[in-house]
Design a protein around this motif. Structure first.
Motif, short mmCIF file in Angstrom:
data_model
loop_
_atom_site.label_atom_id
_atom_site.label_comp_id
_atom_site.label_asym_id
_atom_site.label_seq_id
_atom_site.Cartn_x
_atom_site.Cartn_y
_atom_site.Cartn_z
N HIS A 33 -2.98 13.86 2.54
CA HIS A 33 -2.92 12.77 3.50
C HIS A 33 -4.34 12.35 3.90
O HIS A 33 -4.62 11.17 4.05
CB HIS A 33 -2.10 13.18 4.72
N ASP A 69 -5.54 10.15 1.33
CA ASP A 69 -4.89 8.83 1.43
C ASP A 69 -5.62 7.96 2.45
O ASP A 69 -5.86 6.78 2.20
CB ASP A 69 -3.42 8.97 1.85
N GLY A 123 -8.84 6.82 1.03
CA GLY A 123 -8.68 5.96 -0.14
C GLY A 123 -8.90 4.49 0.15
O GLY A 123 -9.14 3.71 -0.76
N ASP A 124 -8.87 4.11 1.41
CA ASP A 124 -9.04 2.71 1.78
C ASP A 124 -10.51 2.39 2.00
O ASP A 124 -11.18 3.04 2.82
CB ASP A 124 -8.24 2.41 3.05
#
Length: 124
Positions: A5, A8, A11-12
């Protein structure tokens, strides 16, 4: 929060850039928003959404100072991501060691050729 998580969240590209800004020190939400809006061309509400994600996932903390909201980086989730990445670190460290060896070999070869050509010119 699980390690995947954390990745995640990271990742942006907008959230990564916000964290880069916060890594320089505590920042007012307005200042962060102005930079992100200029760099990514997104709206202030979109920036606020990214700040909320960072806050809710523990990557950033916020405190009120009068009417301003000041954001700061929180290290724990970044450590989690680092722990997860640790198992892969050997892949690039080996390559960097090999690169260092090749660069040193190249420097030795250039020095060797340089000395040989100097000697050759002295003999003429």
């Amino acid at each position: 929060m699980g390690r995947v998580h954390a990745l995640d969240v990271l990742g942006d590209p907008v959230r990564r850039r916000i964290l880069e800004l916060l890594a320089e020190g505590e920042q007012a939400s307005g200042a962060v928003s102005a930079v992100i809006q200029a760099e990514f061309g997104i709206s202030q509400p979109a920036v606020s959404q990214h700040l909320r994600v960072l806050r809710e996932t523990g990557f950033a903390s916020v405190r009120a100072e009068g009417t301003r909201r000041l954001y700061a980086v929180e290290a724990a989730p970044l450590r989690e991501a680092d722990v997860w990445l640790e198992r892969f670190r050997g892949f690039w460290e080996q390559r960097l060691d090999a690169l260092g060896t090749e660069l040193a070999r190249g420097r030795r070869e250039r020095r060797g050729k340089g000395a040989g050509s100097e000697t050759g010119s002295e003999e003429q």
